[in-house]
Each structure stands twice: as structure tokens, then as C-alpha cells.
Design a protein around this motif. Structure first.
Motif, PDB file in Angstrom:
ATOM      1  N   GLY A 142       0.809  -1.211   0.000  1.00  0.00           N
ATOM      2  CA  GLY A 142       0.000   0.000   0.000  1.00  0.00           C
ATOM      3  C   GLY A 142       0.837   1.253   0.000  1.00  0.00           C
ATOM      4  O   GLY A 142       2.033   1.252   0.223  1.00  0.00           O
ATOM      5  N   VAL A 143       0.198   2.341  -0.302  1.00  0.00           N
ATOM      6  CA  VAL A 143       0.815   3.670  -0.259  1.00  0.00           C
ATOM      7  C   VAL A 143      -0.092   4.561   0.555  1.00  0.00           C
ATOM      8  O   VAL A 143      -1.297   4.573   0.353  1.00  0.00           O
ATOM      9  N   PRO A 146       2.819   3.481   7.976  1.00  0.00           N
ATOM     10  CA  PRO A 146       3.069   2.056   8.213  1.00  0.00           C
ATOM     11  C   PRO A 146       3.669   1.348   7.003  1.00  0.00           C
ATOM     12  O   PRO A 146       4.428   0.400   7.156  1.00  0.00           O
ATOM     13  N   TYR A 147       3.333   1.804   5.787  1.00  0.00           N
ATOM     14  CA  TYR A 147       3.892   1.183   4.594  1.00  0.00           C
ATOM     15  C   TYR A 147       5.375   1.502   4.451  1.00  0.00           C
ATOM     16  O   TYR A 147       6.166   0.676   3.993  1.00  0.00           O
ATOM     17  N   CYS A 148       5.774   2.719   4.874  1.00  0.00           N
ATOM     18  CA  CYS A 148       7.202   3.044   4.890  1.00  0.00           C
ATOM     19  C   CYS A 148       7.928   2.171   5.904  1.00  0.00           C
ATOM     20  O   CYS A 148       9.055   1.723   5.670  1.00  0.00           O
ATOM     21  N   GLY A 149       7.270   1.942   7.049  1.00  0.00           N
ATOM     22  CA  GLY A 149       7.866   1.063   8.043  1.00  0.00           C
ATOM     23  C   GLY A 149       8.030  -0.342   7.513  1.00  0.00           C
ATOM     24  O   GLY A 149       9.000  -1.041   7.846  1.00  0.00           O
ATOM     25  N   ARG A 150       7.125  -0.770   6.668  1.00  0.00           N
ATOM     26  CA  ARG A 150       7.210  -2.114   6.090  1.00  0.00           C
ATOM     27  C   ARG A 150       8.301  -2.214   5.046  1.00  0.00           C
ATOM     28  O   ARG A 150       8.981  -3.240   4.925  1.00  0.00           O
ATOM     29  N   ILE A 151       8.508  -1.143   4.274  1.00  0.00           N
ATOM     30  CA  ILE A 151       9.498  -1.190   3.204  1.00  0.00           C
ATOM     31  C   ILE A 151      10.918  -0.953   3.711  1.00  0.00           C
ATOM     32  O   ILE A 151      11.899  -1.305   3.050  1.00  0.00           O
ATOM     33  N   HIS A 152      11.055  -0.368   4.901  1.00  0.00           N
ATOM     34  CA  HIS A 152      12.373  -0.076   5.460  1.00  0.00           C
ATOM     35  C   HIS A 152      13.269  -1.325   5.526  1.00  0.00           C
ATOM     36  O   HIS A 152      14.390  -1.319   4.996  1.00  0.00           O
TER      37      HIS A 152
END
Length: 598
Positions: free
Chosen positions: A415-416, A461-467
Motif C-alpha cells: 500500500g501507499v 506504516p507502509y514506509c515502516g514495512r518497506i524499510h
């Protein structure tokens, strides 16, 4: 206030679930006959020749649940006067969504039961159980941001108010005019005390109990009085004068401690906070951890033997409730959210994304407390009673499962974070407008074959997932570097901008990436106090040059907007917008293609 409410309701979900399971085990045990016998035990109050008696179930449903709805009234009063419901544009969307989430389930139920013996139960699938919904959202975790909780809480408040109105208008069998007149006089007496600013608790308790008895005798369900009294409780924001007096009293106690000074400081501090908020603090745990679980224990017990289940499988009542909760709530809330957004009647808190809204619409089909409540009012036939309860249990379980699946799919598809209407109609730029320079935050070698530029938000949360995905790619491929640029979505993530400022403060000390990792490891804890704690761990002064750091973040935001960034995370690989899925295999494949290209 909202955050405290979330914590209490979510935490009480396990107690409510345990009570529900116990009720089912009790009703289906070898001692199942004692379940109904126990809750039909009469209990009353006698004073001379006067006698007032109810069975235990009615003491719970008509008595304890009045306190539950009183707490709802307190919350409504607070939110309308001081909280989120002050903003009409924020109220419009969840209010219409709540209306749609009641109208469609009732319509589906009546399609299956119109003219039949179960037609009166159309109110059963209309209500959402706030405690269970927030409990499911707690399990969903980072996939459900705080703005969605705020949206669903507002929806639930409107839902509860409408449900109480429906109970009062459509589930009142008969009226006793003399008792109704007495109830009106008692309510007027309470309002007079409020107008005169007489705040003596014994007077309100005595009048409130008398009003409850009169309302019960009048034929109107007393829960209506509960929510009305809750709304009448005075609420106000702390005035400067009261805060000053409280501060002076505390200071006096600190300088010369004594019992007298302690009592005065306590009194002044309490008076600075409205009665409404003090009552919520005291009653909400009792409501969440005692009253609602006891209600579930008294009402959720239904026999689940073969005969009962076969009857439920072919019962239009059971199917009406199941489809009303599972399909009606989802469709009604989704349409009720889309319509006001489409016509510009209101806005969303934090500009939520549609995947989150659809997941919230699905879990709103968990109808339990008020649904069981209406079953008791709507049906006299024990068989229909059981069929409706089985429908509530099945529909609520299926709604919870569907919501979890929607949240999971939205998350796993990459997601974004962006508002539902964030993408502009025109085609977005494909190229990075500002090339990577010395002022950027870079992780990896200067001569890297592939440069990944991420526009991110520390609360997304999506940035946290991609980190961790980007870190894994960088570890596997030493000739890849990662560049982070700030793009805080302020309306969606209110703490993201402060987190970006603290990250820039760490960058001044050469510790940007250490702070970057700490912030993503603690996404749910980004208050100013949290940020100051993280800064202290790295020996960083978080607010040393706020103006300069704001300007630095603004440069990243401007470059992102020029490059067509509308949500987070947005990636550019070697200066070209990445359009694929945000998972390890998809990004790795795109990076490998660039590494192998001449």
C-alpha cells in the motif's frame, strides 16, 4: 480523551470475549438448564408495602446497561463540545456512513423477513459493537492508523445514538402516562439542578435512580434515560483561572506539605477538569470490564445443538442477521463514506486511504452488545430468540474475518499512504526532478550502480514495512545505495513532521541513519516526549534549529511534489519512478534489471 478511550475499549475486548465464551459453554454444558434458570431469578427492593422486583437478566439489561449508555452519553457530550464532533465537516462523513450502515442492514433483513414472525427484528443487525471493533483494530496493529480509529469511534457514537432512538421509537410496547409524567418532572428537576450549578452527587444519584424507575414503569426503555443524562453532564475546557488556581494550590502543597494543603490541591485540580471527564475516567473501566462482560454472560448463552443449528441454517431470521451484519454493514458504510466525499459534504480525519476504510467498514459488521440487547426487546419466542443470537455470533465472526483479510490484502499488496482522492487526473511525472546531491541522506557507496531514492514518512506504516526490505536489498547487493527524502503527510500522520525535524537534528551530528532506524522501529511511539527520549539516546538536541530543519524538510517535499510524489512510500530507481509492487521480490527484480543493463 480518544486515546484513553481506545486503550480501555481495546483492552476490555478480551474480557468481553471470555464472558461470551463462558456463556456459550454454560448454555451448552450438562448443566445448561441452569443458565436460563439463574438469569430468571427474581431480585427486588421492598420498602413497607411497596415492592419493586425484576429478574437478574432484566437488572442487567435494564439496570447495568443504563450505566453503559450513560457513559456513551458522556462521550457524545464531550466530543460534540470539545472533541472531534465540533467540526461539522469531520462529522458529516462518519454520520452518513453510520446512517448507511443502519439503513442497508435493516433493508436486507426485511427483504428476507417482511411479513414473517421475525419481521420485528430488523433492528438487530443495525448496531456496531465498539469494544469488539476496537479490539480487532488493536490486533490489526500498524495496518490501522489512529485516524481510522477516530473515524470508526465517531461512526460508532452516531450509530449508538441512532440505535437508542430506534429502541425508543420502535421497541416500546406500551406507555404509562402517569409514570411518563413523573419521569418528565424528575428529568426537569435534574436539569434545574444543572442550571443552578448545584453539583451534589447524592442529589443526582437519588433523582437519577427515581427517574430510572419511573422510566421503566412508563414503558420507555430506561437506556434512553442513560444516554440523555450522560449528555446533560456538564463539560468544559479548563479555564486559565482554574488552571492558575490549581497550580498555586499544588505549589503551596509542595512548599509546605500538609493534609490541609493536599486536600485543597486535590480539590482545585479536580475542579479544573469537567465533571464529564472525571465521570468518564471513573465509569469507563467499570463499563468496559464489568458491565458489558456481565451483559454478554447474561445474554450470549444459546444452545448450539444439532436441532438448533439446523433450524438456524434454514431460518430467515438467522440469515437476515448474518447478511445484514456481513454484507449490509460493509455496503452501507462504504456507500455512506463515498457519497459525502464525492459531493464534498465533509472530509476524513487524516485523509484515510480506501483500503483502510473498507477494512473498517467490514469490521463494523461486528454487532454484539446492542444487537443482543434488541433481540431481547424484539422477540418473545425462545426459538426465534436463539436463531437471532446464532445469526449475531456468525455474522460478527465473519465480519471480523473479512475485515482482517481486507487489511491484510491492502498491506501485502504494497500500500501507499495517500488520501482517497490524492492522485490527480493528469499523468504524473516519471523522472526525479532533483538529482541526488551532497545534501541528501545516502546509505551506500558513492559509485553505486543503482540508486534508490525513497520519499518517506516516519509515521507511515507502509514506509515502516518497506524499510527492512530496502536494507535487505542493500545488504545483498553492495553496489546499491539508498537515499531517503522527507515527505511527511501532515494531515494523515500528525507526528511525521516532528519526527522529520528530529531526524534532521540527528543529521547535524552525523547520526541521521541511526535516528532513521530508531524512528521506524518505534512508529507507534512518536510523541514529542518519545522523540526527545530517542534524541537523548543519541546525544542529540532535538529542537536546536527547528526553523533550519523545517526548511531542509521543505526542500525534500518540494522536490517530491515536482517529481509527482503524492503518497508514501514513493521510490525512484536511478531517477525513474518505480511502479511495481512494494515487496522484496518485486523491488529486487527491478534493481537486478538495472544492475545488468549496460
Amino acid at each position: 480523551m480518544l486515546r484513553a478511550f481506545f486503550r480501555t475499549e481495546a483492552g476490555s475486548t478480551s474480557v468481553l470475549l471470555i464472558a461470551t465464551v463462558l456463556a456459550l459453554l454454560w448454555a451448552n454444558s450438562p448443566w445448561g438448564g441452569t443458565y436460563e434458570a439463574f438469569w430468571h431469578t427474581p431480585m427486588g427492593i421492598s420498602f413497607g408495602d411497596a415492592h419493586f422486583s425484576l429478574d437478574l437478566r432484566h437488572w442487567v439489561n435494564d439496570g447495568l446497561m443504563t450505566i453503559f449508555f450513560f457513559v456513551i452519553g458522556l462521550e457524545v457530550s464531550y466530543e460534540v463540545r470539545l472533541g472531534q464532533l465540533r467540526d461539522r465537516r469531520l462529522i458529516a462523513v462518519p454520520a452518513v456512513a453510520a446512517f448507511g450502515g443502519m439503513l442497508v442492514p435493516a433493508g436486507i433483513y426485511l427483504l428476507l423477513n417482511f411479513g414473517g414472525p421475525g419481521a420485528g427484528g430488523w433492528g438487530v443487525p443495525i448496531a456496531t459493537d465498539t469494544a469488539f471493533v476496537l479490539g480487532v483494530l488493536a490486533v490489526v496493529g500498524a495496518r490501522c492508523p489512529d485516524p481510522l480509529r477516530a473515524f470508526l469511534l465517531t461512526l460508532a457514537i452516531v450509530d449508538d445514538v441512532l440505535a437508542i432512538m430506534i429502541i425508543a421509537l420502535f421497541y416500546t410496547a406500551s406507555l404509562s402516562v402517569p409514570a411518563l409524567v413523573v419521569a418528565a418532572l424528575l428529568l426537569a428537576a435534574i436539569m434545574t439542578l444543572r442550571w443552578a450549578k448545584i453539583w451534589r452527587a447524592p442529589a443526582y444519584i437519588l433523582l437519577g435512580f427515581a427517574l430510572w424507575v419511573a422510566t421503566l414503569e412508563s414503558g420507555i426503555h430506561p437506556t434512553l434515560i442513560g444516554i440523555a443524562l450522560g449528555i446533560l453532564v456538564f463539560v468544559y475546557a479548563p479555564s486559565d483561572q482554574k488552571l492558575l488556581l490549581a497550580g498555586e494550590a499544588v505549589q503551596e502543597f509542595t512548599s509546605e506539605p500538609s493534609a490541609q494543603a493536599a486536600r485543597e490541591a486535590t480539590r482545585r485540580v479536580q475542579r479544573a477538569v469537567s465533571v464529564n471527564e472525571r465521570l468518564q475516567l471513573r465509569l469507563l473501566p467499570w463499563s468496559s470490564y464489568v458491565i458489558v462482560p456481565v451483559f454478554a454472560l447474561a445474554n450470549a448463552g444459546v444452545r448450539l445443538d444439532g436441532e438448533t443449528l439446523r433450524a438456524a441454517l434454514t431460518s430467515p431470521v438467522s440469515w437476515g442477521v448474518v447478511l445484514g451484519l456481513l454484507v449490509g454493514k460493509f455496503v452501507g458504510i462504504s456507500l455512506g463514506t463515498w457519497l459525502p466525499l464525492r459531493f464534498g459534504w465533509g472530509t476524513l480525519p487524516g485523509n484515510l486511504v480506501w483500503g483502510q476504510l473498507l477494512g473498517g467498514a467490514a469490521v463494523s459488521g461486528i454487532g454484539f452488545t446492542v444487537a443482543l440487547f434488541i433481540v431481547d426487546l424484539a422477540f418473545d419466542d425462545p426459538a426465534i430468540h436463539a436463531e437471532a443470537k446464532i445469526g449475531i455470533l456468525a455474522g460478527s465472526l465473519l465480519s471480523a474475518a473479512m475485515g482482517w483479510v481486507i487489511f491484510r490484502l491492502a498491506w501485502d499488496r504494497g500500500g501507499v499512504c495517500a488520501p482517497p482522492e490524492a492522485e490527480p487526473a493528469e499523468e504524473l511525472p516519471e523522472l526525479l526532478t532533483v538529482p541526488v546531491g551532497p545534501e541528501d541522506h545516502v546509505r551506500g557507496p558513492d559509485n553505486a550502480r543503482v540508486t534508490i531514492v525513497e520519499y518517506g514518512d516516519f509515521e507511515c506504516p507502509y514506509c515502516g514495512r518497506i524499510h527492512p526490505i530496502l536494507e535487505e536489498i542493500r545488504k545483498r547487493k553492495p553496489d546499491v545505495r539508498v537515499v531517503f527524502r522527507h515527505f511527511p503527510l501532515r494531515t494523515l500522520h500528525p507526528r511525521a513532521a516532528s519526527a522529520a525535524i528530529v531526524a534532521e537534528a540527528a543529521a547535524d551530528r552525523g547520526k541521521f541513519w541511526e535516528m532513521h532506524d530508531i524512528l521506524y522501529d518505534n512508529q507507534r511511539f512518536l510523541t514529542d516526549a518519545d522523540l526527545e527520549h530517542y534524541a537523548a539516546e543519541l546525544d542529540v538536541e532535538p529542537w536546536s534549529d527547528v526553523a533550519g530543519h523545517v526548511s531542509r524538510v521543505a526542500l525534500d517535499e518540494a522536490s517530491g511534489r515536482d517529481s509527482g510524489v503524492r503518497g508514501t512510500p514513493t521510490l525512484f530507481l536511478n531517477g525513474v519512478r518505480y511502479q511495481g509492487a512494494l515487496d522484496l521480490s518485486s523491488i529486487s527484480r527491478a534493481v537486478e534489471e538495472l544492475r545488468e543493463s549496460p
